[in-house]
Design a protein around this motif. Structure first.
Motif, PDB file in Angstrom:
ATOM      1  N   ARG A 121       0.846  -1.195   0.000  1.00 16.69           N
ATOM      2  CA  ARG A 121       0.000   0.000   0.000  1.00 16.69           C
ATOM      3  C   ARG A 121       0.888   1.255   0.000  1.00 16.69           C
ATOM      4  O   ARG A 121       0.658   2.202  -0.756  1.00 16.69           O
ATOM      5  CB  ARG A 121      -0.916  -0.025   1.236  1.00 16.69           C
ATOM      6  N   GLN A 122       1.927   1.229   0.821  1.00 21.23           N
ATOM      7  CA  GLN A 122       2.805   2.411   0.918  1.00 21.23           C
ATOM      8  C   GLN A 122       3.632   2.592  -0.353  1.00 21.23           C
ATOM      9  O   GLN A 122       3.858   3.708  -0.803  1.00 21.23           O
ATOM     10  CB  GLN A 122       3.741   2.303   2.135  1.00 21.23           C
ATOM     11  N   LEU A 123       4.083   1.474  -0.927  1.00 19.19           N
ATOM     12  CA  LEU A 123       4.885   1.587  -2.147  1.00 19.19           C
ATOM     13  C   LEU A 123       4.051   2.160  -3.295  1.00 19.19           C
ATOM     14  O   LEU A 123       4.535   2.936  -4.104  1.00 19.19           O
ATOM     15  CB  LEU A 123       5.467   0.225  -2.540  1.00 19.19           C
ATOM     16  N   LYS A 124       2.798   1.795  -3.316  1.00 17.21           N
ATOM     17  CA  LYS A 124       1.886   2.324  -4.327  1.00 17.21           C
ATOM     18  C   LYS A 124       1.720   3.837  -4.145  1.00 17.21           C
ATOM     19  O   LYS A 124       1.736   4.604  -5.110  1.00 17.21           O
ATOM     20  CB  LYS A 124       0.520   1.644  -4.174  1.00 17.21           C
ATOM     21  N   LEU A 125       1.613   4.232  -2.884  1.00 12.50           N
ATOM     22  CA  LEU A 125       1.413   5.629  -2.549  1.00 12.50           C
ATOM     23  C   LEU A 125       2.558   6.502  -3.095  1.00 12.50           C
ATOM     24  O   LEU A 125       2.356   7.618  -3.537  1.00 12.50           O
ATOM     25  CB  LEU A 125       1.355   5.759  -1.013  1.00 12.50           C
ATOM     26  N   GLN A 185       6.289  -0.988  -8.626  1.00  9.44           N
ATOM     27  CA  GLN A 185       6.989  -1.791  -9.638  1.00  9.44           C
ATOM     28  C   GLN A 185       8.415  -2.150  -9.190  1.00  9.44           C
ATOM     29  O   GLN A 185       9.062  -2.983  -9.798  1.00  9.44           O
ATOM     30  CB  GLN A 185       7.132  -0.992 -10.948  1.00  9.44           C
ATOM     31  N   TRP A 186       8.905  -1.454  -8.193  1.00 10.76           N
ATOM     32  CA  TRP A 186      10.319  -1.580  -7.818  1.00 10.76           C
ATOM     33  C   TRP A 186      10.513  -2.399  -6.543  1.00 10.76           C
ATOM     34  O   TRP A 186      11.629  -2.474  -6.012  1.00 10.76           O
ATOM     35  CB  TRP A 186      10.922  -0.186  -7.634  1.00 10.76           C
ATOM     36  N   ALA A 187       9.472  -3.056  -6.096  1.00 13.45           N
ATOM     37  CA  ALA A 187       9.490  -3.731  -4.789  1.00 13.45           C
ATOM     38  C   ALA A 187      10.649  -4.719  -4.623  1.00 13.45           C
ATOM     39  O   ALA A 187      11.225  -4.853  -3.556  1.00 13.45           O
ATOM     40  CB  ALA A 187       8.157  -4.432  -4.568  1.00 13.45           C
ATOM     41  N   LEU A 217      10.490   7.404   2.619  1.00 14.15           N
ATOM     42  CA  LEU A 217       9.169   7.934   2.999  1.00 14.15           C
ATOM     43  C   LEU A 217       8.183   6.786   3.223  1.00 14.15           C
ATOM     44  O   LEU A 217       7.453   6.758   4.216  1.00 14.15           O
ATOM     45  CB  LEU A 217       8.621   8.828   1.883  1.00 14.15           C
ATOM     46  N   ALA A 218       8.188   5.834   2.265  1.00 14.77           N
ATOM     47  CA  ALA A 218       7.250   4.707   2.365  1.00 14.77           C
ATOM     48  C   ALA A 218       7.510   3.928   3.648  1.00 14.77           C
ATOM     49  O   ALA A 218       6.578   3.485   4.320  1.00 14.77           O
ATOM     50  CB  ALA A 218       7.395   3.794   1.150  1.00 14.77           C
ATOM     51  N   ARG A 219       8.790   3.778   3.999  1.00 19.36           N
ATOM     52  CA  ARG A 219       9.127   3.027   5.219  1.00 19.36           C
ATOM     53  C   ARG A 219       8.553   3.740   6.457  1.00 19.36           C
ATOM     54  O   ARG A 219       8.015   3.108   7.361  1.00 19.36           O
ATOM     55  CB  ARG A 219      10.643   2.906   5.336  1.00 19.36           C
ATOM     56  N   ALA A 220       8.660   5.089   6.444  1.00 20.80           N
ATOM     57  CA  ALA A 220       8.117   5.841   7.583  1.00 20.80           C
ATOM     58  C   ALA A 220       6.587   5.756   7.600  1.00 20.80           C
ATOM     59  O   ALA A 220       5.981   5.555   8.657  1.00 20.80           O
ATOM     60  CB  ALA A 220       8.567   7.293   7.503  1.00 20.80           C
ATOM     61  N   PHE A 221       5.969   5.866   6.425  1.00 20.01           N
ATOM     62  CA  PHE A 221       4.498   5.799   6.361  1.00 20.01           C
ATOM     63  C   PHE A 221       3.991   4.417   6.781  1.00 20.01           C
ATOM     64  O   PHE A 221       2.920   4.299   7.370  1.00 20.01           O
ATOM     65  CB  PHE A 221       3.990   6.075   4.944  1.00 20.01           C
ATOM     66  N   ALA A 222       4.775   3.365   6.430  1.00 18.29           N
ATOM     67  CA  ALA A 222       4.311   1.995   6.673  1.00 18.29           C
ATOM     68  C   ALA A 222       4.061   1.735   8.155  1.00 18.29           C
ATOM     69  O   ALA A 222       3.216   0.930   8.516  1.00 18.29           O
ATOM     70  CB  ALA A 222       5.321   0.990   6.132  1.00 18.29           C
ATOM     71  N   THR A 223       4.781   2.412   9.015  1.00 16.62           N
ATOM     72  CA  THR A 223       4.581   2.203  10.456  1.00 16.62           C
ATOM     73  C   THR A 223       3.230   2.774  10.899  1.00 16.62           C
ATOM     74  O   THR A 223       2.776   2.517  11.992  1.00 16.62           O
ATOM     75  CB  THR A 223       5.676   2.922  11.274  1.00 16.62           C
ATOM     76  N   GLU A 224       2.643   3.598  10.020  1.00 17.29           N
ATOM     77  CA  GLU A 224       1.371   4.285  10.310  1.00 17.29           C
ATOM     78  C   GLU A 224       1.477   5.194  11.529  1.00 17.29           C
ATOM     79  O   GLU A 224       0.474   5.545  12.157  1.00 17.29           O
ATOM     80  CB  GLU A 224       0.206   3.293  10.432  1.00 17.29           C
ATOM     81  N   ALA A 225       2.707   5.589  11.849  1.00 20.30           N
ATOM     82  CA  ALA A 225       2.907   6.523  12.957  1.00 20.30           C
ATOM     83  C   ALA A 225       2.345   7.889  12.561  1.00 20.30           C
ATOM     84  O   ALA A 225       2.559   8.340  11.440  1.00 20.30           O
ATOM     85  CB  ALA A 225       4.394   6.647  13.257  1.00 20.30           C
ATOM     86  N   PRO A 226       1.619   8.547  13.458  1.00 21.40           N
ATOM     87  CA  PRO A 226       1.041   9.845  13.100  1.00 21.40           C
ATOM     88  C   PRO A 226       2.061  10.988  13.080  1.00 21.40           C
ATOM     89  O   PRO A 226       1.795  12.039  12.513  1.00 21.40           O
ATOM     90  CB  PRO A 226      -0.005  10.077  14.203  1.00 21.40           C
ATOM     91  N   ILE A 227       3.216  10.760  13.720  1.00 21.58           N
ATOM     92  CA  ILE A 227       4.221  11.838  13.780  1.00 21.58           C
ATOM     93  C   ILE A 227       5.459  11.415  12.979  1.00 21.58           C
ATOM     94  O   ILE A 227       5.995  10.327  13.181  1.00 21.58           O
ATOM     95  CB  ILE A 227       4.625  12.120  15.246  1.00 21.58           C
ATOM     96  N   LEU A 284      10.111  16.107  -5.069  1.00 21.20           N
ATOM     97  CA  LEU A 284       9.772  15.378  -3.837  1.00 21.20           C
ATOM     98  C   LEU A 284       9.052  16.282  -2.830  1.00 21.20           C
ATOM     99  O   LEU A 284       8.179  15.827  -2.095  1.00 21.20           O
ATOM    100  CB  LEU A 284      11.022  14.756  -3.222  1.00 21.20           C
ATOM    101  N   GLN A 285       9.420  17.562  -2.814  1.00 18.99           N
ATOM    102  CA  GLN A 285       8.686  18.500  -1.933  1.00 18.99           C
ATOM    103  C   GLN A 285       7.217  18.523  -2.350  1.00 18.99           C
ATOM    104  O   GLN A 285       6.316  18.463  -1.512  1.00 18.99           O
ATOM    105  CB  GLN A 285       9.266  19.913  -2.048  1.00 18.99           C
ATOM    106  N   ASP A 286       6.982  18.603  -3.677  1.00 16.84           N
ATOM    107  CA  ASP A 286       5.595  18.620  -4.172  1.00 16.84           C
ATOM    108  C   ASP A 286       4.879  17.331  -3.784  1.00 16.84           C
ATOM    109  O   ASP A 286       3.724  17.345  -3.358  1.00 16.84           O
ATOM    110  CB  ASP A 286       5.557  18.774  -5.700  1.00 16.84           C
ATOM    111  N   GLU A 287       5.591  16.210  -3.965  1.00 17.09           N
ATOM    112  CA  GLU A 287       4.976  14.918  -3.642  1.00 17.09           C
ATOM    113  C   GLU A 287       4.639  14.833  -2.153  1.00 17.09           C
ATOM    114  O   GLU A 287       3.583  14.339  -1.776  1.00 17.09           O
ATOM    115  CB  GLU A 287       5.917  13.770  -4.020  1.00 17.09           C
ATOM    116  N   LEU A 288       5.551  15.341  -1.340  1.00 14.06           N
ATOM    117  CA  LEU A 288       5.303  15.303   0.111  1.00 14.06           C
ATOM    118  C   LEU A 288       4.055  16.117   0.445  1.00 14.06           C
ATOM    119  O   LEU A 288       3.213  15.684   1.241  1.00 14.06           O
ATOM    120  CB  LEU A 288       6.513  15.848   0.884  1.00 14.06           C
TER     121      LEU A 288
END
Ligand SMILES: Nc1ncnc2c1ncn2[C@@H]1O[C@H](COP(=O)(O)OP(=O)(O)OP(=O)(O)O)[C@@H](O)[C@H]1O
Length: 393
Positions: free
Chosen positions: A151-155, A160-162, A179-189, A207-211
């Motif tokens: 889910r995070q890699l898709k985000l 495709q690069w998994a 970024l995906a690794r940080a999002f994957a933890t689902e940590a709010p901070i 990447l700033q735009d993507e963030l």
């Protein structure tokens, strides 16, 4: 607004003479004086900062100003010498400085994730294995881990690069994995320590735009360290400027640009184009400060070229420009209107100053009116207001 992280009078000293250094901090000593007298390094002193949920709070300053030191206090990668770092933990608040090891471990796994400047990927693991690392350490079962990782890699557009290894990816892609690794933890901070500064300028901007796009969707609380003011102004809801271990100013981007607290901040903003941050709201004159005539007429400018008649609900019922009746037209439609003098442009307080200036240019420097969401007249901007904001006078 809910507080996500609250730094309260945080002092961090690196070295063994903590008591001696803290006494020197209390007497207002500089980093150089503390180093000379105790041999200890001042990381940060008296830092108080409140970060609300869902905002991107940027810590800014020259190299060595203490940004990373303060950031790393949030997950106790740096030990705080004195003060509190309160972190929201579900319905409770935990003081990271004093909490026990088990609580700290849980916070690091579930509440606070970190993205590093040098990506910090493990070269012997594939992209998906890197993204899933935190979940693996937290004992998340494999099936759930896989689902969350993908889910995070898709985000971040890397599904495709998994199966690839980090060295097979460009710098920008590697940081997306970070970024995906940080999002994957689902940590709010999220703590982000100069996450884009190792990337070349174009990729960095992208990447700033993507963030920002991801943030609009995910609404994390992000504390972001940067030494680049353009970056801070672009992504920060709030910016905190640090110098020599101390916070010198905290504010919204436009506060920093319009009202720098000292020469250090002034030097930072010297080359910033104020048009990139200012809105109509920052430069307008309130309707109460305008020249009021008879029968509900209000002059929009000091030169008295343009006036509105306002009814008891605050709505405009008539307009005049150079003594002749005029129409009022939204700044958003400026391109669609022929250049003529019998029109007065209006904007909302949130409209960018750039748009307001273009409307002024198209109307032979007529003032621009400001309406609120209910179309009520709230103020006006004249040429002088724009000039003083741009010249910062
Ligand atoms: N673990 C440590 N041990 C000793 N001194 C440290 C440690 N970490 C940071 N410092 C010192 O604390 C001060 C603040 O460093 P910090 O890394 O927070 O600055 P910064 O503003 O993030 O700078 P940069 O942009 O260069 O990373 C510096 O003088 C640094 O040398």
């Amino acid at each position: 607004m809910t507080v996500a992280v609250d730094f309260r009078n945080v002092d961090i000293v690196f070295g063994s003479d903590q008591a001696g250094s803290l006494a020197l901090i209390d007497s207002g000593a500089s980093r150089a004086e503390i180093l000379e007298k105790t041999g200890n390094v001042l990381g940060c002193a008296g830092a108080s900062l409140t970060v609300h949920e869902g905002e991107i709070s940027v810590l800014m300053g020259l190299s060595g100003s203490g940004k990373s030191t303060l950031l790393r206090a949030v997950n106790r990668l740096n030990v705080v010498s004195r003060g509190q770092v309160l972190v929201k933990d579900g319905d409770k608040t935990v003081d990271v400085v004093t909490c026990d090891e088990a609580t700290l471990r849980r916070l690091r796994q579930k509440q606070v994730a970190m993205v590093f400047q040098q990506f910090g990927l493990l070269p012997w693991r594939t992209v998906e294995e890197n993204v899933g690392l935190g979940l693996e350490l937290a004992g998340v079962p494999e099936a759930e881990r896989k689902e969350r990782v993908h889910r995070q890699l898709k985000l971040v557009n890397l599904d495709q690069w998994a199966k690839k290894y980090a060295h097979e990816l460009s710098g920008g892609m590697q940081q997306r994995v970070g970024l995906a690794r940080a999002f994957a933890t689902e940590a709010p901070i999220l703590l982000m320590d100069e996450p884009f500064s190792a990337l070349d300028p174009l990729i960095r901007t992208k990447l700033q735009d993507e963030l920002l796009q991801l943030q609009a969707e995910l609404k994390k609380t992000i504390i972001f360290v940067s030494h680049d003011l353009e970056e801070a102004l672009k992504i920060g809801s709030h910016i905190t400027i640090m110098e020599g271990g101390r916070i010198v100013q905290t504010g919204a981007p436009e506060d920093i640009v319009l009202r720098p607290a000292n020469d250090y901040v002034r030097d930072f903003i010297a080359n910033v184009n104020p048009l990139s941050v200012l809105t109509a709201w920052n430069v307008m004159r309130d309707r109460r400060d305008l020249d009021h005539g008879e029968d509900g007429w209000v002059w929009l400018d000091r030169r008295k070229t343009t006036r509105f008649k306002i009814d008891e609900h605050g709505l405009v019922v008539a307009a005049e420009r150079n003594g002749k009746p005029a129409v009022w037209v939204s700044c958003a439609d400026v391109e669609a209107h022929p250049e003529e003098t019998a029109q007065v442009f209006w904007a909302n307080p949130g409209t960018s100053l750039k748009t307001v200036m273009f409307a002024m240019y198209r109307s032979q420097t007529a003032p621009v009116a400001l309406f609120d969401d209910q179309s009520r007249f709230v103020g006006a901007i004249g040429v002088r207001d724009v000039l003083s904001a741009v010249l910062r006078r």
